[in-house]
Design a protein around this motif. Structure first.
Motif, short mmCIF file in Angstrom:
data_model
loop_
_atom_site.label_atom_id
_atom_site.label_comp_id
_atom_site.label_asym_id
_atom_site.label_seq_id
_atom_site.Cartn_x
_atom_site.Cartn_y
_atom_site.Cartn_z
N THR A 32 0.82 -1.21 0.00
CA THR A 32 0.00 0.00 0.00
C THR A 32 0.86 1.26 0.00
N ALA A 33 2.04 1.21 0.55
CA ALA A 33 2.92 2.39 0.56
C ALA A 33 3.60 2.59 -0.79
N THR A 34 3.91 1.49 -1.48
CA THR A 34 4.64 1.57 -2.76
C THR A 34 3.72 1.63 -3.97
N GLY A 35 2.44 1.24 -3.80
CA GLY A 35 1.52 1.21 -4.93
C GLY A 35 1.81 0.07 -5.88
N LYS A 36 2.41 -1.00 -5.35
CA LYS A 36 2.73 -2.18 -6.16
C LYS A 36 2.06 -3.41 -5.57
N ALA A 37 1.78 -4.39 -6.42
CA ALA A 37 1.17 -5.64 -6.00
C ALA A 37 1.85 -6.79 -6.73
N VAL A 38 1.88 -7.95 -6.07
CA VAL A 38 2.42 -9.16 -6.68
C VAL A 38 1.38 -10.27 -6.49
N GLN A 39 1.00 -10.89 -7.60
CA GLN A 39 0.15 -12.08 -7.54
C GLN A 39 1.07 -13.28 -7.63
N ILE A 40 1.03 -14.13 -6.62
CA ILE A 40 1.91 -15.29 -6.55
C ILE A 40 1.10 -16.53 -6.90
N LEU A 41 1.46 -17.12 -8.02
CA LEU A 41 0.79 -18.31 -8.55
C LEU A 41 1.72 -19.50 -8.46
N LYS A 42 1.20 -20.69 -8.67
CA LYS A 42 2.04 -21.89 -8.70
C LYS A 42 3.09 -21.82 -9.80
N LYS A 43 2.74 -21.15 -10.91
CA LYS A 43 3.65 -21.08 -12.07
C LYS A 43 4.61 -19.89 -12.01
N GLY A 44 4.44 -18.99 -11.04
CA GLY A 44 5.32 -17.83 -10.96
C GLY A 44 4.63 -16.62 -10.36
N GLN A 45 5.22 -15.47 -10.60
CA GLN A 45 4.72 -14.23 -10.02
C GLN A 45 4.39 -13.21 -11.09
N LEU A 46 3.33 -12.45 -10.86
CA LEU A 46 2.96 -11.34 -11.73
C LEU A 46 3.07 -10.05 -10.93
N ARG A 47 3.88 -9.12 -11.39
CA ARG A 47 4.04 -7.84 -10.71
C ARG A 47 3.12 -6.82 -11.39
N MET A 48 2.35 -6.10 -10.57
CA MET A 48 1.38 -5.16 -11.10
C MET A 48 1.35 -3.89 -10.25
N ASP A 49 0.57 -2.92 -10.71
CA ASP A 49 0.36 -1.69 -9.96
C ASP A 49 -0.84 -1.86 -9.04
N LEU A 50 -0.88 -1.04 -7.98
CA LEU A 50 -1.96 -1.10 -7.00
C LEU A 50 -2.52 0.29 -6.76
N SER A 51 -3.84 0.38 -6.81
CA SER A 51 -4.54 1.60 -6.44
C SER A 51 -5.48 1.23 -5.29
N VAL A 52 -5.42 1.98 -4.20
CA VAL A 52 -6.28 1.71 -3.04
C VAL A 52 -7.36 2.79 -3.00
#
Length: 100
Positions: A32-52
């Motif tokens: 929440t402080a950086t505005g970034k999100a990571v979705q962690i899946l069995k096959k790997g990670q997806l890095r995305m932006d976050l808006s709260v």
């Protein structure tokens, strides 16, 4: 009154379908402080932006550096922690998240 979610710098969520043969399961790490999100899946990670917002953790990709327009991929309701929108998943049944 300020919500606990808005004070936290990192929120770790475990998300899964509740009662299905088709098991959907992944983790979301929300900065929440950086505005970034990571979705962690069995096959790997997806890095995305976050808006709260007041209602959602809105995860996706900004269209440009001005960060004015976010293309949503996942929307998590901040109160219920239910995924209410998922661009690449069929929400046939609820996907609920729990805070770790």
């Amino acid at each position: 009154m300020i919500s606990m979610h808005s004070k936290a710098e990192m929120i770790n969520l475990e998300c899964a379908t509740q009662n299905s043969d088709r098991n959907v399961s992944f983790n979301l790490l929300l900065g929440t402080a950086t505005g970034k999100a990571v979705q962690i899946l069995k096959k790997g990670q997806l890095r995305m932006d976050l808006s709260v917002t007041d209602k959602y953790f809105d995860i996706g990709q900004y269209t440009d550096a001005s960060q004015q327009e976010l293309i949503s991929v996942i929307k998590v309701n901040r109160d219920t922690l239910e995924i209410e929108y998922a661009k690449y998943m069929e929400l046939v049944e609820p996907i609920l998240c729990i805070k770790l």
